[in-house]
Write an enzyme that holds these catalytic residues in place. Structure first.
Site, short mmCIF file in Angstrom:
data_model
loop_
_atom_site.label_atom_id
_atom_site.label_comp_id
_atom_site.label_asym_id
_atom_site.label_seq_id
_atom_site.Cartn_x
_atom_site.Cartn_y
_atom_site.Cartn_z
N ARG A 123 0.86 -1.17 0.00
CA ARG A 123 0.00 0.00 0.00
C ARG A 123 0.90 1.23 0.00
O ARG A 123 1.82 1.31 0.81
CB ARG A 123 -0.89 0.01 1.25
CG ARG A 123 -1.89 1.16 1.27
CD ARG A 123 -2.63 1.26 2.60
NE ARG A 123 -2.05 2.29 3.45
CZ ARG A 123 -2.70 2.93 4.43
NH1 ARG A 123 -3.95 2.63 4.71
NH2 ARG A 123 -2.10 3.84 5.17
N TYR A 155 -2.98 11.59 6.27
CA TYR A 155 -3.16 10.27 6.88
C TYR A 155 -2.24 9.25 6.21
O TYR A 155 -1.98 9.32 5.01
CB TYR A 155 -4.62 9.81 6.77
CG TYR A 155 -5.01 9.57 5.33
CD1 TYR A 155 -5.52 10.59 4.56
CD2 TYR A 155 -4.82 8.33 4.74
CE1 TYR A 155 -5.83 10.40 3.23
CE2 TYR A 155 -5.13 8.12 3.41
CZ TYR A 155 -5.63 9.16 2.66
OH TYR A 155 -5.92 8.96 1.35
N ASP A 184 -5.09 3.90 -0.29
CA ASP A 184 -6.22 4.17 0.61
C ASP A 184 -6.59 5.65 0.54
O ASP A 184 -5.76 6.50 0.84
CB ASP A 184 -5.80 3.78 2.04
CG ASP A 184 -6.95 3.75 3.03
OD1 ASP A 184 -8.04 4.25 2.69
OD2 ASP A 184 -6.75 3.23 4.15
N HIS A 238 -9.04 6.89 2.35
CA HIS A 238 -9.51 7.17 3.70
C HIS A 238 -10.77 8.05 3.74
O HIS A 238 -10.84 9.02 4.49
CB HIS A 238 -8.39 7.79 4.55
CG HIS A 238 -8.27 7.13 5.89
ND1 HIS A 238 -8.93 7.61 6.98
CD2 HIS A 238 -7.59 6.04 6.30
CE1 HIS A 238 -8.67 6.83 8.02
NE2 HIS A 238 -7.86 5.87 7.63
N GLU A 278 -8.87 1.95 -2.07
CA GLU A 278 -9.62 1.69 -0.83
C GLU A 278 -10.35 2.91 -0.30
O GLU A 278 -9.83 4.03 -0.38
CB GLU A 278 -8.60 1.20 0.21
CG GLU A 278 -9.17 1.01 1.61
CD GLU A 278 -8.09 0.65 2.62
OE1 GLU A 278 -6.98 0.26 2.21
OE2 GLU A 278 -8.37 0.76 3.82
N GLU A 320 -13.61 -1.21 6.28
CA GLU A 320 -12.92 -1.41 7.57
C GLU A 320 -13.74 -0.88 8.74
O GLU A 320 -13.49 -1.28 9.87
CB GLU A 320 -11.51 -0.81 7.55
CG GLU A 320 -11.46 0.69 7.44
CD GLU A 320 -10.03 1.23 7.30
OE1 GLU A 320 -9.24 0.67 6.54
OE2 GLU A 320 -9.71 2.21 7.99
N ARG A 357 -13.47 -5.14 3.26
CA ARG A 357 -12.38 -4.91 4.21
C ARG A 357 -12.75 -5.20 5.66
O ARG A 357 -12.00 -4.86 6.57
CB ARG A 357 -11.95 -3.44 4.11
CG ARG A 357 -11.45 -3.03 2.77
CD ARG A 357 -9.95 -3.08 2.69
NE ARG A 357 -9.31 -2.26 3.67
CZ ARG A 357 -8.31 -2.67 4.45
NH1 ARG A 357 -7.87 -3.89 4.38
NH2 ARG A 357 -7.75 -1.84 5.31
N HIS A 410 -9.09 -5.80 7.23
CA HIS A 410 -8.34 -4.71 7.86
C HIS A 410 -7.30 -5.30 8.82
O HIS A 410 -7.60 -6.23 9.55
CB HIS A 410 -9.34 -3.84 8.63
CG HIS A 410 -8.81 -2.55 9.11
ND1 HIS A 410 -9.37 -1.88 10.16
CD2 HIS A 410 -7.79 -1.79 8.69
CE1 HIS A 410 -8.72 -0.75 10.38
NE2 HIS A 410 -7.75 -0.67 9.50
N ASP A 453 -4.09 -0.99 15.15
CA ASP A 453 -5.10 -0.93 16.21
C ASP A 453 -5.96 -2.19 16.29
O ASP A 453 -6.86 -2.26 17.11
CB ASP A 453 -5.97 0.33 16.08
CG ASP A 453 -6.56 0.50 14.69
OD1 ASP A 453 -5.79 0.54 13.71
OD2 ASP A 453 -7.79 0.62 14.58
N GLU A 505 -4.28 -7.24 5.10
CA GLU A 505 -3.42 -6.11 5.48
C GLU A 505 -2.54 -6.53 6.66
O GLU A 505 -3.00 -7.20 7.58
CB GLU A 505 -4.29 -4.91 5.91
CG GLU A 505 -3.47 -3.67 6.25
CD GLU A 505 -4.36 -2.48 6.63
OE1 GLU A 505 -5.52 -2.70 7.02
OE2 GLU A 505 -3.87 -1.34 6.53
N TRP A 523 -12.35 11.98 8.60
CA TRP A 523 -11.02 11.40 8.81
C TRP A 523 -11.00 10.09 8.09
O TRP A 523 -10.53 9.79 7.13
CB TRP A 523 -10.70 11.17 10.29
CG TRP A 523 -9.38 10.51 10.42
CD1 TRP A 523 -9.12 9.19 10.70
CD2 TRP A 523 -8.09 11.11 10.18
NE1 TRP A 523 -7.78 8.96 10.66
CE2 TRP A 523 -7.11 10.11 10.33
CE3 TRP A 523 -7.69 12.41 9.85
CZ2 TRP A 523 -5.75 10.36 10.16
CZ3 TRP A 523 -6.35 12.66 9.68
CH2 TRP A 523 -5.39 11.63 9.85
O1 EZ4 Z 1 -6.90 4.56 9.78
O2 EZ4 Z 1 -6.92 1.53 11.62
O3 EZ4 Z 1 -6.30 0.69 6.06
N1 EZ4 Z 1 -6.01 1.06 7.15
C1 EZ4 Z 1 -6.43 2.20 7.73
C2 EZ4 Z 1 -6.05 2.38 9.18
C3 EZ4 Z 1 -7.09 3.17 9.94
C4 EZ4 Z 1 -7.01 2.89 11.41
C5 EZ4 Z 1 -8.21 3.49 12.12
O4 EZ4 Z 1 -8.33 3.00 13.41
O5 EZ4 Z 1 -7.10 2.98 7.10
O6 EZ4 Z 1 -4.79 2.95 9.30
CO CO Z 2 -7.99 1.94 5.35
#
Ligand code: EZ4
Ligand code: CO
Length: 402
Positions: free
Chosen positions: A147, A159, A210, A212, A236, A262, A283, A312, A316, A339, A402
């Site tokens: 990625r 991000y 991604d 996002h 993504e 996700e 995802r 995903h 986290d 991932e 976000w």
């Molecule tokens: O921003 O897991 O594809 N992965 C992502 C992650 C998310 C975080 C959010 O908790 O987009 O990095």
């Molecule tokens: Co993502």
């Protein structure tokens, strides 16, 4: 067989994780992950105050019935906190069943459909040249898929971009920081990254990106079209997918494969996306999708509509979720990719695990159950630390996704 007790642990070996441990009268215990980034303590309360009292005394072998008890039986269905809590229970029960039958969970899911689980790593850099170099480091390690995220000129923070490379933590300690965003600057810049990557590494590596949730459907359609010559593995989270119908617009305009999900909790977040074949990869994570029990059903439904999984796997999601995902990934036919954002060494120490990485692939290992453990003494040395994902605003300060 009976559940005698269950305990919830919050530990922060680099970031916060919520871990559920279910104990039985046979001496066997199971582990589950209930982590929801930035809302960890809500899951702790949900489990301790409302789930565990109803769980004690039940037969842990009845996984389907217990799952339905906490889903249908509760009246208030769905939502990230509810589904993460149910997922923690579900993972722990599959772990217990595997240990009782002395076999890895993938055997209970139908056995291995493949030898190994293809994973993708995260390459990122402020400049395009740095991102290209980072992608090369992953390819040198044997990764088939990377990625790629890059800084955007005129934006201070983007991000997915971090000084840390092999693993990074998207949540920040303390209260949420605020970033600024410009879709115009982003859209103008990203195709150059992929041009550079294909010029450098040729057509072989799988490249992923991604967005996002930052685009509208028509903006996503434009990006997908412009990226077509670079043959992405997937694009993504182009748009926030609450409006599933919005994907019809994207789909009409581009052949770039689409991945999303996700933040989905149940099949009801994806049923239109699936049945209208509006996406290529789903995802959903084992933890946020309510556990292995519903995820098997959703994957089976997706399989009919030519959709593959791409669970995903950011930092986290705890190693317990990673272990559960690998058993799922290796067992189902319509697995696409996993991932794999590596955890810190501190996290890996708190969660000793049977899964291993080799040359771009993860292997779940052959330990009974999920093949994951939890070092309680070490975990206790890392207490909860308040941390949140950043909040995003447009250049004029309008609150944005976000
Ligand atoms: O921003 O897991 O594809 N992965 C992502 C992650 C998310 C975080 C959010 O908790 O987009 O990095
Ligand atoms: Co993502």
């Amino acid at each position: 067989m009976k559940i005698t007790d269950a305990k919830v642990f919050v530990t922060s070996p680099g970031r916060n994780f919520v871990t559920l441990k279910i104990y039985t009268d046979q001496g066997v215990y199971g582990l589950g992950d209930g982590t929801v980034n930035g809302r960890e303590l809500a899951v702790v309360s949900y489990l301790e105050d409302h789930v565990i009292p109803c769980l004690i005394g039940r037969d842990p072998q009845q996984i389907e019935d217990i799952w339905q008890y906490f889903y249908r039986g509760v009246y208030w269905r769905r939502g990230p906190i509810t589904m993460a809590a149910i997922a923690a229970v579900d993972m722990a029960l599959w772990d217990i069943k595997g240990k009782m039958l002395n076999t890895p969970v993938y055997n209970l899911l139908g056995g291995k459909s493949r030898e190994a689980v293809m994973v993708y790593g995260h390459a990122n850099g402020i400049e395009i040249s740095e991102t290209v170099e980072e992608a090369g480091r992953y390819l040198d390690m044997g990764y088939q898929a990377v990625r790629v995220q890059t800084g955007v000129p005129g934006l201070e923070e983007v991000y997915g971009i971090s000084k840390d490379k092999l693993f990074y933590e998207p949540a920040k300690k303390g209260l949420p920081p605020e970033y600024r965003w410009s879709t115009e600057k982003y859209l103008a810049h990203i195709p150059k990254l992929f041009q550079e990557l294909r010029d450098t590494y040729g057509s072989d590596p799988h490249l992923l990106h991604d967005c996002h949730h930052r685009l509208t459907p028509i903006e996503a359609a434009r990006l997908g079209k412009e990226l077509e010559p670079y043959h992405l593995f997937w694009l993504e989270d182009t748009v926030p997918a609450e409006l599933q119908e919005g994907f019809r617009i994207i789909r009409q305009h581009t052949t770039t494969p689409l991945a999303v999900g996700e933040v989905f909790n149940t099949v009801w977040d994806a049923h239109i996306l699936i049945t209208e074949q509006l996406i290529d990869y789903l995802r959903m994570a084992i933890v946020h999708g309510g556990g292995l029990t519903p995820m098997r059903k959703i994957a089976a439904m997706a399989e009919i509509y030519h959709i593959k999984t791409g669970c995903h796997g950011a930092t986290d999601l705890s190693p317990v979720t990673m272990a559960a995902a690998l058993h799922f990934d290796i067992a189902i036919n319509n697995f696409g990719i996993q991932e794999y954002m590596r955890h810190t060494p501190e996290t890996d120490e708190v969660f000793p695990h049977a899964y291993t990485f080799s040359k771009g692939y993860l292997y779940p290992g052959d330990a009974p159950g999920l093949g994951i453990d939890f070092n309680e003494e070490l975990a206790a040395k890392y207490p909860y630390e308040r941390a949140y994902l950043p909040v995003n605003r447009k250049m004029d300060a309008t609150l944005f996704n976000w």
